[in-house]
Design a protein around this motif. Structure first.
Motif, short mmCIF file in Angstrom:
data_model
loop_
_atom_site.label_atom_id
_atom_site.label_comp_id
_atom_site.label_asym_id
_atom_site.label_seq_id
_atom_site.Cartn_x
_atom_site.Cartn_y
_atom_site.Cartn_z
N ALA A 134 0.84 -1.20 0.00
CA ALA A 134 0.00 0.00 0.00
C ALA A 134 0.87 1.25 0.00
N GLY A 135 2.07 1.14 -0.54
CA GLY A 135 2.99 2.27 -0.62
C GLY A 135 2.84 3.01 -1.94
N GLY A 136 3.91 3.71 -2.32
CA GLY A 136 3.85 4.55 -3.53
C GLY A 136 3.58 3.77 -4.79
N SER A 137 4.23 2.63 -4.97
CA SER A 137 4.03 1.88 -6.22
C SER A 137 2.65 1.23 -6.23
N ALA A 138 2.16 0.80 -5.07
CA ALA A 138 0.81 0.20 -5.00
C ALA A 138 -0.23 1.24 -5.43
N ARG A 139 -0.01 2.47 -5.02
CA ARG A 139 -0.94 3.54 -5.40
C ARG A 139 -0.94 3.76 -6.91
N PRO A 182 -6.33 -8.12 5.61
CA PRO A 182 -5.12 -8.09 6.46
C PRO A 182 -4.04 -9.01 5.90
N TRP A 183 -2.80 -8.73 6.23
CA TRP A 183 -1.65 -9.56 5.83
C TRP A 183 -1.66 -10.77 6.77
N ALA A 184 -2.57 -11.70 6.52
CA ALA A 184 -2.79 -12.80 7.48
C ALA A 184 -2.92 -14.11 6.72
N ASN A 202 2.76 -7.94 -6.85
CA ASN A 202 3.55 -7.62 -5.67
C ASN A 202 4.09 -6.21 -5.77
N CYS A 203 3.60 -5.33 -4.89
CA CYS A 203 4.10 -3.95 -4.82
C CYS A 203 4.82 -3.72 -3.49
N THR A 204 5.50 -4.75 -2.99
CA THR A 204 6.34 -4.63 -1.79
C THR A 204 7.76 -5.04 -2.18
N PRO A 205 8.74 -4.74 -1.31
CA PRO A 205 10.11 -5.19 -1.63
C PRO A 205 10.33 -6.67 -1.29
N VAL A 206 9.32 -7.37 -0.82
CA VAL A 206 9.47 -8.79 -0.48
C VAL A 206 9.96 -9.55 -1.72
N GLY A 207 11.06 -10.30 -1.56
CA GLY A 207 11.60 -11.04 -2.70
C GLY A 207 12.83 -10.38 -3.30
N ASP A 231 5.45 -9.17 -10.50
CA ASP A 231 6.26 -8.74 -9.37
C ASP A 231 7.00 -7.46 -9.76
N LEU A 232 6.75 -6.36 -9.04
CA LEU A 232 7.45 -5.11 -9.37
C LEU A 232 8.95 -5.24 -9.13
N VAL A 233 9.32 -6.19 -8.26
CA VAL A 233 10.75 -6.46 -8.03
C VAL A 233 11.33 -7.10 -9.28
N TYR A 234 12.55 -6.68 -9.67
CA TYR A 234 13.18 -7.31 -10.84
C TYR A 234 14.58 -7.80 -10.55
N ASN A 254 8.27 -9.91 -14.30
CA ASN A 254 8.89 -9.09 -13.26
C ASN A 254 8.84 -7.61 -13.65
N GLY A 255 9.33 -6.75 -12.73
CA GLY A 255 9.11 -5.31 -12.88
C GLY A 255 10.04 -4.60 -13.84
N LEU A 256 10.93 -5.34 -14.52
CA LEU A 256 11.83 -4.64 -15.44
C LEU A 256 11.06 -4.03 -16.61
N GLY A 257 9.98 -4.66 -17.00
CA GLY A 257 9.17 -4.12 -18.10
C GLY A 257 8.51 -2.81 -17.70
N MET A 258 8.07 -2.70 -16.45
CA MET A 258 7.48 -1.45 -15.96
C MET A 258 8.54 -0.34 -15.95
N LEU A 259 9.76 -0.71 -15.51
CA LEU A 259 10.86 0.25 -15.49
C LEU A 259 11.16 0.75 -16.90
P1 NDP Z 1 7.03 1.98 -0.34
O1 NDP Z 1 8.09 2.12 0.70
O2 NDP Z 1 6.25 3.17 -0.74
O3 NDP Z 1 5.99 0.82 0.12
C1 NDP Z 1 6.46 -0.41 0.57
C2 NDP Z 1 5.31 -1.38 0.77
O4 NDP Z 1 5.86 -2.66 1.01
C3 NDP Z 1 4.43 -1.05 1.96
O5 NDP Z 1 3.12 -1.42 1.64
C4 NDP Z 1 5.00 -1.94 3.06
O6 NDP Z 1 4.05 -2.35 4.00
C5 NDP Z 1 5.38 -3.16 2.26
N1 NDP Z 1 6.46 -3.95 2.88
C6 NDP Z 1 7.75 -3.57 3.05
N2 NDP Z 1 8.46 -4.58 3.60
C7 NDP Z 1 7.59 -5.62 3.78
C8 NDP Z 1 7.73 -6.95 4.32
N3 NDP Z 1 8.91 -7.42 4.77
N4 NDP Z 1 6.64 -7.72 4.37
C9 NDP Z 1 5.43 -7.26 3.90
N5 NDP Z 1 5.25 -6.03 3.39
C10 NDP Z 1 6.32 -5.21 3.34
O7 NDP Z 1 7.77 1.31 -1.61
P2 NDP Z 1 7.36 1.37 -3.15
O8 NDP Z 1 5.91 1.13 -3.25
O9 NDP Z 1 7.94 2.58 -3.77
O10 NDP Z 1 8.19 0.12 -3.75
C11 NDP Z 1 7.83 -1.22 -3.47
C12 NDP Z 1 8.68 -2.15 -4.32
O11 NDP Z 1 8.39 -1.94 -5.70
C13 NDP Z 1 10.20 -1.93 -4.18
O12 NDP Z 1 10.84 -3.17 -4.20
C14 NDP Z 1 10.56 -1.12 -5.41
O13 NDP Z 1 11.92 -1.32 -5.79
C15 NDP Z 1 9.59 -1.71 -6.43
N6 NDP Z 1 9.30 -0.76 -7.51
C16 NDP Z 1 9.52 -1.17 -8.80
C17 NDP Z 1 9.21 -0.34 -9.84
C18 NDP Z 1 9.44 -0.80 -11.25
O14 NDP Z 1 9.49 0.04 -12.17
N7 NDP Z 1 9.58 -2.07 -11.48
C19 NDP Z 1 8.65 1.03 -9.63
C20 NDP Z 1 8.44 1.34 -8.23
C21 NDP Z 1 8.77 0.47 -7.22
P3 NDP Z 1 3.68 -1.47 5.31
O15 NDP Z 1 2.80 -0.37 4.83
O16 NDP Z 1 2.98 -2.44 6.17
O17 NDP Z 1 4.99 -1.00 5.86
#
Ligand code: NDP
Length: 296
Positions: A134-139, A182-184, A202-207, A231-234, A254-259
């Motif tokens: 629910a961070g910046g990329s999720a938005r 919830p994350w449950a 996946n919009c988290t750094p998990v992975g 997976d936004l992670v690449y 993976n997220g390299l295409g988005m980049l």
């Molecule tokens: P933010 O910091 O804005 O948000 C991070 C999100 O990940 C939050 O929802 C946070 O949850 C969650 N999170 C972080 N660590 C964990 C964990 N260990 N377990 C579960 N949830 C976790 O980051 P961004 O949204 O900017 O980036 C997220 C990922 O996307 C990064 O890996 C980034 O590199 C990648 N990305 C890739 C892009 C691309 O072009 N491919 C573009 C933008 C981002 P909580 O709110 O609970 O803390």
């Protein structure tokens, strides 16, 4: 290295840290391919220097910049205007300088949708989407999916308050209802939504290779056949989420295409030219993996 002379137009990326960014190599390759007398360089201003850094874009006559973590929101107050995409995303990843007037734009969401529709051959209206994070990329992903025709969205995040706030904002701006889970692990309603989803993102750094791998709160058979796991992670190219999805015979990306696509859209916003996508793709693959493992 481009030939630099008195007419060279300078572009760049503002972030911190910025030295690991793939964008300079990708954008310089695009300038070279299109024959533009332009160069793209990294800038890593200190947090207290953002207003001065943005003023510098104008003062020095830069053509524009990309903005990355942690400054995508911090630059916003100092720009002359924002595009609708930037307002919807609540963040700016591209600044365009037109005769001293700075426009803040965001190409992350559109880049994601371009990659979905292009390499993934996936239309957002195909069905419900589950977003992890629910961070910046999720938005950016949520508002762009809603804008591109996805009618059913859900967020799953550790911090529930953050997810509820984002869901309300996305619904407020797009009119699309967004459920929050919830994350449950074992949560029955989350599992049910996930089973019916066409897309799991996946919009988290998990992975990420630099982070401890944590599992997602999804049933082990998901993502499964008929679903797209994105997976936004690449880095690594095949995250644990994507490996599981492959095992379950889901489609993966993976997220390299988005980049790639966010960079291509920024290039076009600055230059008015079509971006040389294949050249940029090749450079990104070399930067990220040192070789060309399949497509982006
Ligand atoms: P933010 O910091 O804005 O948000 C991070 C999100 O990940 C939050 O929802 C946070 O949850 C969650 N999170 C972080 N660590 C964990 C964990 N260990 N377990 C579960 N949830 C976790 O980051 P961004 O949204 O900017 O980036 C997220 C990922 O996307 C990064 O890996 C980034 O590199 C990648 N990305 C890739 C892009 C691309 O072009 N491919 C573009 C933008 C981002 P909580 O709110 O609970 O803390």
């Amino acid at each position: 290295m481009p030939d630099i002379n008195g007419k060279t137009v300078v572009y760049g990326i503002i972030g911190r840290p910025v030295e690991h960014s793939f964008s300079p190599a990708m954008q310089n390759a695009a300038f070279k391919e299109t024959g533009l007398n332009s160069v793209y360089v990294p800038f890593g201003p200190a947090p207290g220097q953002i207003e001065a850094a943005v003023a510098g874009i104008k003062a020095l006559g830069l053509g524009g910049v990309n903005v990355t973590v942690p400054y995508k929101e911090a630059v916003m107050p100092y720009l002359d205007e924002l595009t609708e995409e930037a307002v919807l995303c609540g963040a700016v990843n591209t600044v365009i300088n037109r005769q001293g007037r700075l426009t803040g734009h965001n190409t992350d969401g559109a880049g994601f949708i371009s990659d979905l529709r292009g390499s993934c051959d996936f239309e957002p209206s195909r069905g419900p989407a589950l977003i992890m994070g629910a961070g910046g990329s999720a938005r950016a992903v949520a508002v762009s999916l809603a804008g591109a025709g996805c009618r059913e969205l859900a967020l799953v995040n550790r911090n529930r308050e953050r997810a509820l706030k984002l869901a309300a904002e996305v619904t407020g701006t797009t009119g699309v209802a967004v459920q929050v889970f919830p994350w449950a692990p074992g949560h029955a309603e989350l599992a049910e939504f996930a089973r019916g989803a066409a897309l799991l993102v996946n919009c988290t750094p998990v992975g990420m290779s630099t982070k401890p791998n944590k599992e997602f709160p999804l049933p082990g058979e998901l993502p499964g056949q008929g679903q797209l796991a994105y997976d936004l992670v690449y880095n690594p190219p095949s995250t644990p989420f994507l490996l599981l999805a492959e095992q379950n015979r889901a489609k993966t990306a993976n997220g390299l295409g988005m980049l790639l696509h966010q960079g291509a859209l920024a290039f076009t916003a600055w230059t008015g030219l079509q971006a040389p996508l294949e050249v940029m793709r090749r450079v990104l693959l070399e930067q990220a993996y040192g070789k060309t493992p399949g497509g982006v």
